[in-house]
Design an enzyme around this catalytic site. Structure first.
Site, PDB file in Angstrom:
ATOM      1  N   SER A 131       0.831  -1.207   0.000  1.00  0.00           N
ATOM      2  CA  SER A 131       0.000   0.000   0.000  1.00  0.00           C
ATOM      3  C   SER A 131       0.862   1.252   0.000  1.00  0.00           C
ATOM      4  O   SER A 131       0.588   2.216  -0.730  1.00  0.00           O
ATOM      5  CB  SER A 131      -0.934  -0.006   1.214  1.00  0.00           C
ATOM      6  OG  SER A 131      -1.843  -1.084   1.160  1.00  0.00           O
ATOM      7  N   ASP A 132       1.899   1.262   0.809  1.00  0.00           N
ATOM      8  CA  ASP A 132       2.802   2.409   0.836  1.00  0.00           C
ATOM      9  C   ASP A 132       3.558   2.560  -0.477  1.00  0.00           C
ATOM     10  O   ASP A 132       3.678   3.662  -1.019  1.00  0.00           O
ATOM     11  CB  ASP A 132       3.810   2.256   1.980  1.00  0.00           C
ATOM     12  CG  ASP A 132       3.249   2.687   3.322  1.00  0.00           C
ATOM     13  OD1 ASP A 132       2.535   3.700   3.365  1.00  0.00           O
ATOM     14  OD2 ASP A 132       3.524   2.012   4.326  1.00  0.00           O
ATOM     15  N   LEU A 133       4.083   1.454  -0.978  1.00  0.00           N
ATOM     16  CA  LEU A 133       4.923   1.536  -2.165  1.00  0.00           C
ATOM     17  C   LEU A 133       4.121   1.942  -3.396  1.00  0.00           C
ATOM     18  O   LEU A 133       4.573   2.772  -4.201  1.00  0.00           O
ATOM     19  CB  LEU A 133       5.619   0.196  -2.394  1.00  0.00           C
ATOM     20  CG  LEU A 133       6.664  -0.185  -1.334  1.00  0.00           C
ATOM     21  CD1 LEU A 133       7.143  -1.612  -1.539  1.00  0.00           C
ATOM     22  CD2 LEU A 133       7.842   0.775  -1.356  1.00  0.00           C
TER      23      LEU A 133
END
Length: 395
Positions: free
Chosen positions: A167-169
């Site tokens: 999700s962050d990447l």
């Protein structure tokens, strides 16, 4: 020359998604000024794993090639300096909760009034609007809420998170896309703009194939392990030596696959010639493949299948993958020389643009290492003023 030479980015983001994005922009040539809290800096500076001189390898992974400026945004003078930096920026990236930057006088409307060409990217968990906009969240929270966690794992096991902070990447990649899109729009119309990028929206966009099954079949997809819901074969199988081999084939690969595995009966069955038939008989086909593959060593079988153009991939550990000779030949693992930690390995940005320099990994900055130079060279503050700012805790 690099593609973004001459572009200045002021980065107010912390931890992962935003810093990952601005690191990519730095690798592509942008001058990235990372604004951090005096004393502690980005929270990730304290994250594990820690290195011998005390620096964080987590911080190193997402903050290479930037300048670090310490600035207390809770003070009036700190806010004034931040506005002055933004006036000289092409792009601002921030990931505070909605309304926080407005409270500091650093929201888009305030900064755009001073710098109409500014591209301002707000990356938040749930966006600037909507019933969840005031919620906090982390990578795994978005994996859970978006449905990604429910799709990850095997049918007979509990939901699982993806093995990387997906999700962050992926949100970081969309921050980059947003910034570049804003710069192109400014080039055409002269003005920048405000990008409202929600990590939850990004995760929903990744559900394209799952959504297709919902929209077409009214089917809510579940966990399938390594198998593909719409293709057979496409799964990982254990080999005789305990290793795992992932095979993913289309109709043209079915005959060669059966030939290598000695599955003449399956190859001769007309009902299995097309993928639709193999999907309908998934259990029969998978069982036969598993038995045949289980009699062969992984590496030997992988080479035999590649020889007949069947797409396969050995299931490797992260260490094995980074030691792969192909990645070595492509130069994906580079290094930098840090002032306190010495030489350290780093993954390089994968983008290769014909005619542009392929960037070496930049050096992650020590906390506040560039504060005096940026304030003096970019904003014209003299050394006495900088000393006063330091004494009063603004920097």
């Amino acid at each position: 020359m690099r593609p973004l030479d001459g572009i200045t980015v002021v980065d107010f983001s912390r931890v992962l998604a935003g810093p990952f994005a601005t690191q990519i922009l730095a690798d592509l040539g942008a001058d990235v000024i990372k604004v951090e809290r005096p004393g502690g800096g980005d929270e990730s500076r304290s994250f594990e794993p820690r290195l011998p001189a005390g620096e964080s390898a987590y911080y190193f992974a997402f903050n290479r090639g930037k300048k670090s400026v310490t600035l207390n945004l809770r003070t009036t003078r700190g806010q004034e300096i931040a506005r002055a930096l933004a006036c000289r920026a092409d792009v601002v990236v921030e990931n505070f909760m909605p309304g926080t930057m407005d409270k500091y006088g650093l929201g888009y409307e305030a900064l755009a009034a001073l710098n109409p060409g500014l591209v301002y990217v707000s990356s938040t968990g749930f966006g600037q609007s909507g019933p969840y906009s005031d919620r906090k969240g982390y990578d795994t929270v978005f994996q859970a809420l978006s449905g990604i966690m429910s799709l990850t794992g095997h049918p007979d096991t509990p939901p699982a998170k993806v093995g990387i902070p997906v999700s962050d990447l992926t949100s970081g990649l969309w921050i980059v896309i947003s910034a570049l899109t804003g710069l192109m729009e400014r080039r055409r119309g002269g003005r920048g703009g405000h990008v409202d990028l929600a990590m939850m929206d990004v995760q929903a966009s990744l559900l394209a194939l799952a959504a297709a099954r919902i929209f077409a079949l009214d089917e809510d997809p579940g966990r399938t392990g390594t198998a593909h819901p719409g293709r057979v074969p496409s799964s990982a199988f254990q080999c005789a030596d305990g290793g795992w081999l992932h095979i993913s084939g289309s109709d043209q690969h079915w005959g060669p696959l059966c030939e290598v595995l000695g599955l003449g009966e399956l190859a001769a069955d007309p009902e299995l010639t097309a993928n639709e038939g193999r999907v309908a008989q998934r259990e029969r086909v998978t069982a036969a493949l598993a038995e045949a593959i289980g009699r062969r060593p992984r590496n030997e079988l992988a080479e035999a299948l590649r020889a007949v153009d069947v797409p396969v991939g050995e299931v490797k550990s992260a260490r094995e993958a980074l030691s792969d000779p192909h990645l070595g030949a492509r130069g994906m693992v580079g290094h930098f020389d840090h002032p306190t930690e010495g030489r350290f390995s780093a993954l390089r940005t994968p983008l290769r643009l014909d005619g542009a320099d392929y960037p070496e990994p930049g050096v992650p900055p020590l906390l506040g290492a560039d504060t005096e130079d940026v304030l003096a060279d970019l904003l014209g503050l003299d050394r006495d003023e900088i000393a006063r700012l330091h004494d009063e805790g603004t920097i």
